[in-house]
Write an enzyme that holds these catalytic residues in place. Structure first.
Site, PDB file in Angstrom:
ATOM      1  N   LEU A 223       1.049  -0.655  -0.015  1.00 34.73           N
ATOM      2  CA  LEU A 223      -0.251   0.148   0.057  1.00 34.73           C
ATOM      3  C   LEU A 223       1.185   1.179  -0.124  1.00 34.73           C
ATOM      4  O   LEU A 223       1.496   1.514   0.632  1.00 34.73           O
ATOM      5  CB  LEU A 223      -1.105  -0.051   1.472  1.00 34.73           C
ATOM      6  CG  LEU A 223      -1.868   1.041   0.956  1.00 34.73           C
ATOM      7  CD1 LEU A 223      -3.050   1.568   0.540  1.00 34.73           C
ATOM      8  CD2 LEU A 223      -2.550   1.011   2.710  1.00 34.73           C
ATOM      9  N   ASP A 224       0.763   2.306  -0.945  1.00 33.04           N
ATOM     10  CA  ASP A 224       1.502   3.575  -1.694  1.00 33.04           C
ATOM     11  C   ASP A 224       2.540   3.683  -0.934  1.00 33.04           C
ATOM     12  O   ASP A 224       3.757   4.127  -0.559  1.00 33.04           O
ATOM     13  CB  ASP A 224       1.166   4.382  -0.136  1.00 33.04           C
ATOM     14  CG  ASP A 224      -0.619   4.081  -0.547  1.00 33.04           C
ATOM     15  OD1 ASP A 224      -0.886   4.773  -1.053  1.00 33.04           O
ATOM     16  OD2 ASP A 224      -1.181   4.867   1.155  1.00 33.04           O
ATOM     17  N   GLU A 225       3.687   2.377  -1.864  1.00 33.88           N
ATOM     18  CA  GLU A 225       4.962   1.705  -1.725  1.00 33.88           C
ATOM     19  C   GLU A 225       5.244   1.686  -2.963  1.00 33.88           C
ATOM     20  O   GLU A 225       6.654   0.572  -3.240  1.00 33.88           O
ATOM     21  CB  GLU A 225       5.325   1.087  -0.237  1.00 33.88           C
ATOM     22  CG  GLU A 225       5.122   1.521   0.950  1.00 33.88           C
ATOM     23  CD  GLU A 225       5.803   0.492   1.872  1.00 33.88           C
ATOM     24  OE1 GLU A 225       6.209  -0.696   1.622  1.00 33.88           O
ATOM     25  OE2 GLU A 225       5.060   0.177   2.848  1.00 33.88           O
TER      26      GLU A 225
END
Length: 280
Positions: A223-225
């Site tokens: 997530l969001d990486e």
């Protein structure tokens, strides 16, 4: 790039690669106009974006000849599709979608918005004013699998090159992400990493942050990486209210997403592992 040939290459680094590429391109009677290369010494990888004057007689043959000349395992792309098709996923916030649609309307986006899909119907009227198909796919009362299957079925109708999450506030499953590897772009208020969940700007205001920022990145299962495409920041201070910070956040989100899309549409981004090489 009507009268130009675009070449993207990534491969293992070796001595003389630029000369090999130049000679191969010259053999196809193409003249190199720009050549931007980068070597990741730690990974021993070579990346290059080349623009040539004139159209290659056979893009397939040029790609084959370059692949043969370069180290084994080289990835060569010649003349990727110029008119990219974007599908945009939204929830209720309009600022990123509005910016994309306005650019599309005035022919400054450089791509076609083939459809907009929302899990709420709030942005349908706005979208349809610009003659862009809007599909309402509600998540309410459905399992995640069913909801994502309906989105995927809708996107299948349009065959987009990229899926843009314009403040689409739903976490996508690994099963959905794998359908579009390296093709889902998200915009995230990444310079507020300590403030997760609801009301991040309210939390940031309470902590007295001095920078508001955003990151556009490719979506992965982390997530969001995912690999970062573009980032920017905007300074704020103690005089900014929560509303001021939200307004500043929206402005930088629009700006960063617009920059990221321009880079992708112009084929200036190469994904390598969990990062990108960006030829600005």
């Amino acid at each position: 790039m009507t009268n130009q040939t675009l070449i993207l290459i990534q491969c293992r680094d070796a001595v003389g690669l630029v000369a090999l590429i130049a000679n191969t391109v010259a053999g196809h009677r193409l003249n190199i106009v720009t050549m931007r290369e980068y070597v990741d010494e730690a990974a021993n990888r070579f990346y290059v974006r080349i623009v040539c004057a004139g159209k290659a007689k056979s893009s397939e043959q040029l790609a084959e000849d370059l692949t043969h000349a370069l180290p084994e395992g080289a990835i060569v792309t010649v003349n990727p599709p110029q008119q990219k098709k974007l599908a945009v996923l939204v929830t209720k916030e309009h600022h990123c979608l509005g910016d994309i649609i306005i650019r599309h309307f005035f022919d400054t986006l450089g791509a076609e918005i083939c459809c907009v899909v929302g899990n709420y119907d709030d942005l349908s009227t706005f979208t349809k004013r610009f003659n862009i198909p809007f599909h309402h796919v509600s998540h309410e009362g459905k399992s995640k699998e069913q909801f994502e299957a309906e989105i995927a079925d809708t996107l299948e109708l349009y065959q987009p090159d990229y899926v843009v999450l314009a403040k689409f506030m739903r976490v996508l499953s690994p099963e959905f992400v794998i359908r579009y590897p390296g093709r889902i772009i998200n915009i995230h208020h990444s310079f507020l990493p300590a403030f997760i969940g609801a009301n991040p700007y309210k939390q940031a205001h309470a902590r007295g942050v001095k920078l508001i920022g955003a990151t556009a990145h490719f979506v992965t299962n982390d997530l969001d990486e995912g690999p970062i495409i573009a980032q920017d920041i905007k300074p704020v201070n103690h005089s900014h209210t929560v509303k001021d910070m939200i307004r500043a956040g929206k402005e930088v989100e629009k700006s960063v997403l617009s920059k990221a899309l321009a880079l992708i549409i112009e084929d200036r981004v190469i994904i390598t592992g969990n990062k990108t090489v960006v030829f600005e």
